[in-house]
Scaffold this motif. Sequence first.
Motif, PDB file in Angstrom:
ATOM      1  N   ARG A  39       0.854  -1.190   0.000  1.00 52.17           N
ATOM      2  CA  ARG A  39       0.000   0.000   0.000  1.00 52.17           C
ATOM      3  C   ARG A  39       0.894   1.246   0.000  1.00 52.17           C
ATOM      4  O   ARG A  39       0.964   1.982   1.002  1.00 52.17           O
ATOM      5  CB  ARG A  39      -0.925   0.000   1.228  1.00 52.17           C
ATOM      6  CG  ARG A  39      -1.995  -1.077   1.181  1.00 52.17           C
ATOM      7  CD  ARG A  39      -2.741  -1.195   2.501  1.00 52.17           C
ATOM      8  NE  ARG A  39      -1.848  -1.710   3.538  1.00 52.17           N
ATOM      9  CZ  ARG A  39      -1.611  -3.013   3.722  1.00 52.17           C
ATOM     10  NH1 ARG A  39      -2.177  -3.903   2.955  1.00 52.17           N
ATOM     11  NH2 ARG A  39      -0.778  -3.405   4.670  1.00 52.17           N
ATOM     12  N   PRO A  40       1.585   1.500  -1.100  1.00 54.23           N
ATOM     13  CA  PRO A  40       2.548   2.614  -1.117  1.00 54.23           C
ATOM     14  C   PRO A  40       1.859   3.982  -1.078  1.00 54.23           C
ATOM     15  O   PRO A  40       0.779   4.172  -1.638  1.00 54.23           O
ATOM     16  CB  PRO A  40       3.288   2.408  -2.444  1.00 54.23           C
ATOM     17  CG  PRO A  40       2.311   1.678  -3.314  1.00 54.23           C
ATOM     18  CD  PRO A  40       1.545   0.779  -2.386  1.00 54.23           C
ATOM     19  N   ASP A  41       2.523   4.911  -0.420  1.00 52.16           N
ATOM     20  CA  ASP A  41       2.051   6.290  -0.296  1.00 52.16           C
ATOM     21  C   ASP A  41       2.913   7.156  -1.215  1.00 52.16           C
ATOM     22  O   ASP A  41       4.115   7.326  -0.981  1.00 52.16           O
ATOM     23  CB  ASP A  41       2.178   6.741   1.160  1.00 52.16           C
ATOM     24  CG  ASP A  41       1.666   8.151   1.391  1.00 52.16           C
ATOM     25  OD1 ASP A  41       2.036   9.058   0.625  1.00 52.16           O
ATOM     26  OD2 ASP A  41       0.904   8.348   2.349  1.00 52.16           O
ATOM     27  N   ALA A  42       2.308   7.711  -2.262  1.00 49.85           N
ATOM     28  CA  ALA A  42       3.064   8.460  -3.267  1.00 49.85           C
ATOM     29  C   ALA A  42       3.754   9.686  -2.669  1.00 49.85           C
ATOM     30  O   ALA A  42       4.914   9.977  -2.976  1.00 49.85           O
ATOM     31  CB  ALA A  42       2.143   8.872  -4.409  1.00 49.85           C
ATOM     32  N   ALA A  43       3.054  10.405  -1.811  1.00 48.61           N
ATOM     33  CA  ALA A  43       3.638  11.623  -1.226  1.00 48.61           C
ATOM     34  C   ALA A  43       4.828  11.292  -0.340  1.00 48.61           C
ATOM     35  O   ALA A  43       5.872  11.963  -0.390  1.00 48.61           O
ATOM     36  CB  ALA A  43       2.573  12.377  -0.435  1.00 48.61           C
ATOM     37  N   ALA A  44       4.701  10.253   0.482  1.00 50.62           N
ATOM     38  CA  ALA A  44       5.807   9.848   1.345  1.00 50.62           C
ATOM     39  C   ALA A  44       6.993   9.364   0.515  1.00 50.62           C
ATOM     40  O   ALA A  44       8.153   9.647   0.837  1.00 50.62           O
ATOM     41  CB  ALA A  44       5.342   8.749   2.300  1.00 50.62           C
ATOM     42  N   ALA A  45       6.706   8.640  -0.556  1.00 50.33           N
ATOM     43  CA  ALA A  45       7.781   8.154  -1.422  1.00 50.33           C
ATOM     44  C   ALA A  45       8.520   9.313  -2.069  1.00 50.33           C
ATOM     45  O   ALA A  45       9.750   9.297  -2.188  1.00 50.33           O
ATOM     46  CB  ALA A  45       7.197   7.234  -2.488  1.00 50.33           C
ATOM     47  N   ARG A  46       7.784  10.330  -2.475  1.00 48.07           N
ATOM     48  CA  ARG A  46       8.416  11.486  -3.122  1.00 48.07           C
ATOM     49  C   ARG A  46       9.394  12.169  -2.168  1.00 48.07           C
ATOM     50  O   ARG A  46      10.504  12.540  -2.566  1.00 48.07           O
ATOM     51  CB  ARG A  46       7.336  12.463  -3.578  1.00 48.07           C
ATOM     52  CG  ARG A  46       7.887  13.621  -4.401  1.00 48.07           C
ATOM     53  CD  ARG A  46       6.783  14.574  -4.820  1.00 48.07           C
ATOM     54  NE  ARG A  46       5.882  13.955  -5.774  1.00 48.07           N
ATOM     55  CZ  ARG A  46       5.406  14.567  -6.857  1.00 48.07           C
ATOM     56  NH1 ARG A  46       5.764  15.804  -7.128  1.00 48.07           N
ATOM     57  NH2 ARG A  46       4.582  13.952  -7.660  1.00 48.07           N
ATOM     58  N   LEU A  47       9.012  12.316  -0.913  1.00 51.28           N
ATOM     59  CA  LEU A  47       9.914  12.922   0.074  1.00 51.28           C
ATOM     60  C   LEU A  47      11.163  12.069   0.274  1.00 51.28           C
ATOM     61  O   LEU A  47      12.274  12.590   0.398  1.00 51.28           O
ATOM     62  CB  LEU A  47       9.187  13.088   1.413  1.00 51.28           C
ATOM     63  CG  LEU A  47       8.103  14.163   1.464  1.00 51.28           C
ATOM     64  CD1 LEU A  47       7.350  14.099   2.793  1.00 51.28           C
ATOM     65  CD2 LEU A  47       8.718  15.545   1.258  1.00 51.28           C
ATOM     66  N   LEU A  48      10.976  10.772   0.290  1.00 53.59           N
ATOM     67  CA  LEU A  48      12.087   9.843   0.489  1.00 53.59           C
ATOM     68  C   LEU A  48      13.083   9.904  -0.668  1.00 53.59           C
ATOM     69  O   LEU A  48      14.296   9.790  -0.475  1.00 53.59           O
ATOM     70  CB  LEU A  48      11.529   8.419   0.624  1.00 53.59           C
ATOM     71  CG  LEU A  48      12.491   7.294   0.975  1.00 53.59           C
ATOM     72  CD1 LEU A  48      13.022   7.479   2.391  1.00 53.59           C
ATOM     73  CD2 LEU A  48      11.785   5.951   0.859  1.00 53.59           C
ATOM     74  N   LEU A  49      12.573  10.128  -1.868  1.00 51.69           N
ATOM     75  CA  LEU A  49      13.395  10.083  -3.085  1.00 51.69           C
ATOM     76  C   LEU A  49      14.101  11.406  -3.381  1.00 51.69           C
ATOM     77  O   LEU A  49      15.049  11.433  -4.180  1.00 51.69           O
ATOM     78  CB  LEU A  49      12.523   9.698  -4.284  1.00 51.69           C
ATOM     79  CG  LEU A  49      12.013   8.245  -4.278  1.00 51.69           C
ATOM     80  CD1 LEU A  49      10.795   8.098  -5.181  1.00 51.69           C
ATOM     81  CD2 LEU A  49      13.118   7.297  -4.709  1.00 51.69           C
TER      82      LEU A  49
END
Length: 288
Positions: A39-49
């Motif tokens: 269940r990936p979270d796009a916004a959280a992933a963007r911050l991580l990347l």
Amino acid sequence: MKILIFGGSGFVGRHLAACLRQRGHEVTIPSRRDVDWMRPDAAAARLLLQGQEVVVNAVGVMSRHASVLEQIHHYTPALLAMQAQAVGVRRWVQLSALGADEAQPVAFVGSKGRGDAAVQASGLEVAVARPSVVYGRGGVSCELFIKLARLPVLVLPDGGRFLLQPVHVTEVAAGLAALAEQADAAGQVVAMTGGRVMTLAAYLDVLRQTLHHKPPLTVWSLPLGLIKPMLPLANVLSNGVLSPASITLLQQGSCADNRAFADLLGHAPAPAEAFAQMTQAAAGFQAA
């Protein structure tokens, strides 16, 4: 370079992380809490990347559930690659599997193939690595093979005549590191296969003699027709490790030309007979 490794604490990923750090790169390894692959979270992933130059996806699972394979191998990498492209990541290295193809009916390699295609369409510079059977302690299939090789007599489907080209995990890691470093690696799809084509029975015999220092293996053949009725239950009990799909993959073989892989490594990939010595050498280096 700043390199983020998804799956960096896993079987291949931890070897890759060690290799990249040895080469002087700044490595980030997100935890499962940082990215929920189901269940990936796009916004959280963007911050991580943000701020990363290269992403390596070394996440892979075995499961009897096709929906799980599709989510983890296809949908989540597709979403993460889109977020990576949006925040300015340049390069994506995808750890796939030999035989991966969008049209493959076997769920494991089919989902891998669809994931490869999705990240290739993301706009990033993408390189794809497709290894054969990977040797290394801690790998699920490798540990199974090592346990089987200890037995003096094995009953194998079709006598274990399935063709493999086993590759050592440290060479897979070195190949992935080279793809992460090389600006001209974009667009490459590299078959990462070892130095010798052999049958499954011959591979188990090599493991038996080089790891366990036992006399040669005795193999009895069991017709596939007798095994197939038991495979649905085996699929449930092993969570996809032993299943109709895994037998299909064995029948298809796991071999490919390794010249592009040799170019990445700067030398010919090692044959299975050298794996035990390579593992000892790597352990000694890490201890030092």
